[in-house]
Design an enzyme around this catalytic site. Structure first.
Site, PDB file in Angstrom:
ATOM      1  N   HIS A 191       0.829  -1.201   0.000  1.00  0.00           N
ATOM      2  CA  HIS A 191       0.000   0.000   0.000  1.00  0.00           C
ATOM      3  C   HIS A 191       0.870   1.260   0.000  1.00  0.00           C
ATOM      4  CE1 HIS A 191      -3.544  -2.456   1.855  1.00  0.00           C
ATOM      5  NE2 HIS A 191      -3.363  -2.674   0.574  1.00  0.00           N
ATOM      6  N   GLU A 195       1.287   3.588   2.096  1.00  0.00           N
ATOM      7  CA  GLU A 195       2.017   3.872   3.329  1.00  0.00           C
ATOM      8  C   GLU A 195       3.427   3.286   3.278  1.00  0.00           C
ATOM      9  OE1 GLU A 195      -1.088   2.887   3.047  1.00  0.00           O
ATOM     10  OE2 GLU A 195      -2.318   3.403   4.792  1.00  0.00           O
ATOM     11  N   CYS A 230      -4.773   0.189   6.732  1.00  0.00           N
ATOM     12  CA  CYS A 230      -5.343  -1.139   6.954  1.00  0.00           C
ATOM     13  C   CYS A 230      -4.714  -1.775   8.191  1.00  0.00           C
ATOM     14  CB  CYS A 230      -5.145  -2.017   5.727  1.00  0.00           C
ATOM     15  SG  CYS A 230      -3.414  -2.383   5.378  1.00  0.00           S
ATOM     16  N   CYS A 276      -0.656  -1.924   7.321  1.00  0.00           N
ATOM     17  CA  CYS A 276       0.073  -0.650   7.309  1.00  0.00           C
ATOM     18  C   CYS A 276       0.173  -0.051   8.703  1.00  0.00           C
ATOM     19  CB  CYS A 276      -0.618   0.328   6.365  1.00  0.00           C
ATOM     20  SG  CYS A 276      -0.433  -0.165   4.654  1.00  0.00           S
TER      21      CYS A 276
END
Ligand SMILES: [Zn+2]
Length: 333
Positions: free
Chosen positions: A35, A37, A60, A69
């Site tokens: 992701h 992040e 998440c 994350c």
């Protein structure tokens, strides 16, 4: 110090107010990959410690295809997280925020929420309905004719079309794109390229491009039974799927299985390829959004009295204004 990701243009005011400096940025390239992040934290390195992280969507907090994350943010010793919107995904909903708070990180939610909802519109739709977010795009002449052309420079970096190709996971085009050996690609720096889905409906034979597709974008041809493809598609690295009849549901189902959550139908070229799909899409309410580009061109409208206008004549200084719910165009002959 500040970390920003997936927020281009959204939080500039916030940044200015904080007198902050961006130490890392990231975005989510595609399903299955880490992701945003993770990329932003990688970009920031040691500077992530004590930084404020801005995220358009709640981080998440579950092991999906990638580790959560929230753990990455905690490990990087981020001090504060500003969340644009809480995740509509019931598995995440608020657990990401509470996990961060439990770890002693200050969390603020709902900052620039409306803008973040727009940024995440495809994800939200897909999460709530289980179906990809579908947008129709086309170009019109000033007198309302469907055009194959795009505006000057819209395919270049920063142009709206190049940005759409970066934004959408898949783009559906007519078989015209094969005969013109034309593959779409976003010119945005570092852009992820969309899956190109070619509709080949018309009967007869279809010649595949002699130049092979570059590896950064993938192509799938959906065709009906009557068509024969010259040259082996697989030799070109192009996948083909034969359907009993052209249908949007099958195409969207394929996209869903590939983890693609946004699809743009680009109505150009052999528009007959789109006929059934458009009918089905409107009947089944499968379309979410429309994007129309009006070019400074008089087309070939055959409707009285517009048919007396000169065909394919260009207009000068075309401008637009929003008037309540309408858009007013002005141009010069
Ligand atoms: Zn995540």
């Amino acid at each position: 110090m500040v970390i920003v990701w997936s927020m281009s243009g959204v939080l500039e005011n916030q940044l200015r107010r904080m007198d902050g400096k961006i130490v890392g940025e990231g975005f989510h390239p595609k399903a299955g990959q880490p992701h945003a992040e993770v990329f932003a934290l990688r970009d920031a390195g040691d500077l992530a410690a004590n930084a404020t992280a801005f995220v358009s969507l709640e981080p998440c907090n579950h092991y999906g295809r990638t580790p959560p994350c929230t753990e990455a943010l905690i490990k990087a010793k981020v001090k504060k997280v500003v969340v644009g919107m809480v995740d509509p995904n019931p598995i995440v909903a608020s657990t990401g925020v509470s996990r961060l708070r439990d770890a002693g990180i200050e969390v603020i939610t709902g900052v620039e929420e409306e803008l973040c909802r727009k940024l995440n519109e495809a994800y939200i739709h897909q999460m709530l309905t289980g179906k990809p977010f579908v947008t129709l795009r086309y170009s019109l002449s000033v007198d309302g004719d469907l055009l194959d052309q795009l505006g000057a420079e819209v395919m270049e970096s920063g142009g709206y079309y190049s940005q759409l190709l970066q934004e959408y996971d898949a783009v559906v085009v007519s078989s015209f794109s094969l005969s013109t050996k034309y593959f779409l690609s976003s010119k945005e720096p570092g852009a992820k390229q969309p899956l190109q889905i070619v509709l080949a409906k018309s009967s007869g034979s279809l010649q595949l491009p002699t130049v092979s597709n570059d590896t950064s974008s993938r192509t799938i041809i959906f065709s009906n039974k009557e068509i024969t493809l010259e040259l082996e598609a697989s030799q070109k690295g192009i996948e083909t799927i034969v359907l009993d009849r052209m249908n949007l549901a099958a195409i969207l189902e394929h996209c869903k299985h590939q983890g693609l959550c946004s699809v743009m139908l680009d109505l150009r070229g052999n528009t007959a390829d789109f006929a059934e799909i458009l009918q089905e899409g409107f009947e089944q309410n499968l379309f979410q959004k429309i994007i129309v580009e009006v070019l400074p061109i008089l087309g070939a409208s055959n409707k009285d009295p517009l048919k007396y206008m000169q065909q394919n004549r260009r207009l000068r200084n075309l401008t637009s204004r929003t008037l309540g719910e309408s858009i007013l165009l002005e141009g010069y002959f």
